[in-house]
Motif scaffolding. Structure first.
Motif, mmCIF file in Angstrom:
data_model
loop_
_atom_site.group_PDB
_atom_site.id
_atom_site.type_symbol
_atom_site.label_atom_id
_atom_site.label_comp_id
_atom_site.label_asym_id
_atom_site.label_seq_id
_atom_site.Cartn_x
_atom_site.Cartn_y
_atom_site.Cartn_z
ATOM 1 N N TYR A 81 79.823 54.648 31.807
ATOM 2 C CA TYR A 81 78.538 55.075 31.252
ATOM 3 C C TYR A 81 78.271 56.503 31.739
ATOM 4 O O TYR A 81 78.916 56.991 32.673
ATOM 5 C CB TYR A 81 77.410 54.143 31.714
ATOM 6 C CG TYR A 81 77.357 53.994 33.221
ATOM 7 C CD1 TYR A 81 76.554 54.825 34.003
ATOM 8 C CD2 TYR A 81 78.144 53.055 33.874
ATOM 9 C CE1 TYR A 81 76.535 54.715 35.388
ATOM 10 C CE2 TYR A 81 78.125 52.925 35.259
ATOM 11 C CZ TYR A 81 77.323 53.765 36.006
ATOM 12 O OH TYR A 81 77.311 53.665 37.377
ATOM 13 N N ARG A 82 77.345 57.197 31.109
ATOM 14 C CA ARG A 82 76.995 58.553 31.542
ATOM 15 C C ARG A 82 76.181 58.486 32.830
ATOM 16 O O ARG A 82 75.213 57.717 32.919
ATOM 17 C CB ARG A 82 76.176 59.273 30.456
ATOM 18 C CG ARG A 82 76.980 59.714 29.254
ATOM 19 C CD ARG A 82 76.102 60.423 28.230
ATOM 20 N NE ARG A 82 75.086 59.528 27.676
ATOM 21 C CZ ARG A 82 75.329 58.628 26.727
ATOM 22 N NH1 ARG A 82 76.546 58.509 26.220
ATOM 23 N NH2 ARG A 82 74.350 57.859 26.278
ATOM 24 N N ILE A 87 71.528 49.990 22.168
ATOM 25 C CA ILE A 87 72.652 50.321 23.042
ATOM 26 C C ILE A 87 73.924 50.262 22.213
ATOM 27 O O ILE A 87 74.137 49.320 21.437
ATOM 28 C CB ILE A 87 72.724 49.385 24.265
ATOM 29 C CG1 ILE A 87 73.787 49.864 25.256
ATOM 30 C CG2 ILE A 87 72.978 47.939 23.866
ATOM 31 C CD1 ILE A 87 73.691 49.192 26.617
ATOM 32 N N GLU A 113 77.844 61.292 23.850
ATOM 33 C CA GLU A 113 76.640 60.495 23.553
ATOM 34 C C GLU A 113 76.675 59.810 22.198
ATOM 35 O O GLU A 113 75.633 59.493 21.627
ATOM 36 C CB GLU A 113 75.375 61.353 23.687
ATOM 37 C CG GLU A 113 75.200 61.947 25.070
ATOM 38 C CD GLU A 113 73.881 62.678 25.245
ATOM 39 O OE1 GLU A 113 73.005 62.518 24.374
ATOM 40 O OE2 GLU A 113 73.740 63.396 26.252
ATOM 41 N N SER A 125 74.126 60.585 33.810
ATOM 42 C CA SER A 125 72.757 61.015 33.509
ATOM 43 C C SER A 125 71.901 59.876 32.973
ATOM 44 O O SER A 125 70.669 59.965 32.990
ATOM 45 C CB SER A 125 72.777 62.172 32.500
ATOM 46 O OG SER A 125 73.436 61.776 31.299
ATOM 47 N N ASP A 126 72.555 58.813 32.480
ATOM 48 C CA ASP A 126 71.828 57.657 31.929
ATOM 49 C C ASP A 126 71.930 56.433 32.823
ATOM 50 O O ASP A 126 71.643 55.320 32.381
ATOM 51 C CB ASP A 126 72.373 57.290 30.537
ATOM 52 C CG ASP A 126 71.938 58.285 29.478
ATOM 53 O OD1 ASP A 126 70.983 59.040 29.732
ATOM 54 O OD2 ASP A 126 72.567 58.320 28.406
ATOM 55 N N ARG A 127 72.322 56.636 34.077
ATOM 56 C CA ARG A 127 72.568 55.473 34.950
ATOM 57 C C ARG A 127 71.311 54.635 35.178
ATOM 58 O O ARG A 127 71.406 53.460 35.510
ATOM 59 C CB ARG A 127 73.147 55.926 36.295
ATOM 60 C CG ARG A 127 72.221 56.791 37.130
ATOM 61 C CD ARG A 127 72.924 57.257 38.401
ATOM 62 N NE ARG A 127 72.054 58.097 39.222
ATOM 63 C CZ ARG A 127 71.901 59.397 39.064
ATOM 64 N NH1 ARG A 127 72.568 60.008 38.096
ATOM 65 N NH2 ARG A 127 71.108 60.106 39.834
ATOM 66 N N ASP A 128 70.129 55.236 34.994
ATOM 67 C CA ASP A 128 68.885 54.487 35.194
ATOM 68 C C ASP A 128 68.286 53.983 33.891
ATOM 69 O O ASP A 128 67.167 53.446 33.893
ATOM 70 C CB ASP A 128 67.857 55.358 35.930
ATOM 71 C CG ASP A 128 68.304 55.705 37.347
ATOM 72 O OD1 ASP A 128 68.961 54.848 37.977
ATOM 73 O OD2 ASP A 128 68.014 56.813 37.810
ATOM 74 N N SER A 129 68.984 54.177 32.784
ATOM 75 C CA SER A 129 68.505 53.639 31.511
ATOM 76 C C SER A 129 68.372 52.123 31.610
ATOM 77 O O SER A 129 69.318 51.444 32.016
ATOM 78 C CB SER A 129 69.477 53.996 30.388
ATOM 79 O OG SER A 129 69.318 53.133 29.280
ATOM 80 N N ILE A 159 71.131 50.121 29.773
ATOM 81 C CA ILE A 159 72.438 50.248 30.420
ATOM 82 C C ILE A 159 72.460 49.493 31.742
ATOM 83 O O ILE A 159 73.445 48.811 32.067
ATOM 84 C CB ILE A 159 72.795 51.740 30.612
ATOM 85 C CG1 ILE A 159 73.046 52.389 29.245
ATOM 86 C CG2 ILE A 159 74.019 51.902 31.516
ATOM 87 C CD1 ILE A 159 73.290 53.878 29.292
ATOM 88 N N ASP A 205 77.199 54.589 24.354
ATOM 89 C CA ASP A 205 76.427 54.575 25.601
ATOM 90 C C ASP A 205 77.223 54.006 26.776
ATOM 91 O O ASP A 205 77.152 54.530 27.892
ATOM 92 C CB ASP A 205 75.141 53.759 25.412
ATOM 93 C CG ASP A 205 74.243 54.365 24.354
ATOM 94 O OD1 ASP A 205 73.986 55.575 24.421
ATOM 95 O OD2 ASP A 205 73.809 53.631 23.443
#
Length: 303
Positions: A274-275, A93, A140, A277-281, A284, A143
């Protein structure tokens, strides 16, 4: 050849007995024998010699035994690695932060606690302005980032409010107002101001301007700076007064005196972006939860 065939083979090879191996595997002995026969047909050679009281490995079986155990061990390790990454316990990260963020105890605490909880996640840090960090998150190269509220659209970005920090007045140490313990903002109405540039920190800039307007004046800005640390140094040089986040008192710069603001104290918000699109990473999510949890604890402790 499937992994289950290798697991069955290794169990029989270790137990040297079909019935005992079936018991260890939790299956019946006839299905186990059928699976071993299927594996032998696929390989094209016998793997076991049947004995009156068990089995022994053939030379082919002996050659397969070590490789089978290695393959199963690596498969188990790969599965566990995937699970750990899926839980956010491994991976990487990249964290960005504004210049003033490390001066509040919360941010170093979040980073320190994240590293303690997730030691196998590679964490890197980068410092930029709020607009620079927003751009870095979007493209990107970063993160997540600790920032002040954004001037432009937050399209494509998610925002996690972390902390609302009180603002204080920063005065040159020899200033007559420094003799007071607390100040009304109106007392600064005739003073020259050193202020945060709106282009790089709209949220903090607008909060200060609005607080002054509510107090009955418009600040006379003689110098702008892109970093709060620069502002404090300019105040120390006698260029003017300023209003800064309370955590900047941690700098201990000679020549600056800080005073609390009387009446309703304006706040400086710190967000984690945060992005979307990456909220479920998982990595993160773990950092967001930790920042939210520790931020709430910090606010509760300050009341």
């Amino acid at each position: 050849m499937e992994l289950r065939h290798l697991r069955y083979f290794v169990a029989v090879a270790e137990q040297r007995h079909f019935t005992r191996a079936a018991r260890v595997l939790g299956i019946g002995q006839p299905p186990l024998s059928q699976q071993i026969q299927q594996l032998e047909r696929e390989i094209g050679t016998a793997l076991f010699r049947r004995l009156p009281r068990g089995v022994a490995l053939t030379p082919a079986g002996d050659a397969l035994f070590d490789d089978a155990r290695r393959i199963l061990r690596e498969a188990d390790q790969a599965t566990e690695r995937a699970r750990r990454v899926g839980r956010g316990e491994q991976g990487r990260i990249r964290v960005g932060m504004i210049n003033s963020a490390p001066f509040h105890p919360l941010v170093p605490r979040v980073i320190r606690e994240f590293r303690r909880r997730y030691p196998e996640v590679a964490l890197s840090l980068e410092e930029r302005t709020t607009p620079g960090l927003a751009a870095a998150v979007r493209n990107e190269t970063v993160d997540v980032a600790f920032v002040r509220p954004l001037l432009d659209s937050a399209e494509g970005l998610g925002t996690e409010p972390v902390l609302d920090e009180p603002l204080v007045v920063a005065l040159p140490s020899g200033h007559p107002l420094a003799r007071r313990k607390r100040l009304e903002l109106l007392a600064l109405s005739l003073e020259p101001f050193v202020l945060f540039s709106r282009a790089v920190g709209a949220g903090l800039h607008d909060e200060i301007i609005q607080a002054c307007h509510s107090a009955g004046f418009r600040p006379r800005v003689v110098q702008e700076a892109s970093q709060v640390t620069s502002i404090v140094n300019l105040v120390a040089s006698g260029l003017g007064v300023s209003i800064v986040p309370a955590s900047m008192q941690q700098m201990h710069i000679e020549g600056v005196t800080y005073r609390e603001i009387r009446s309703e104290t304006p706040k400086a918000r710190l967000n984690l972006i945060y992005r979307q699109s990456d909220r479920d990473s998982p990595q993160i999510l773990n950092l967001r939860r930790l920042a939210r949890q520790l931020g709430q604890q910090a606010e509760d402790g300050s009341r």
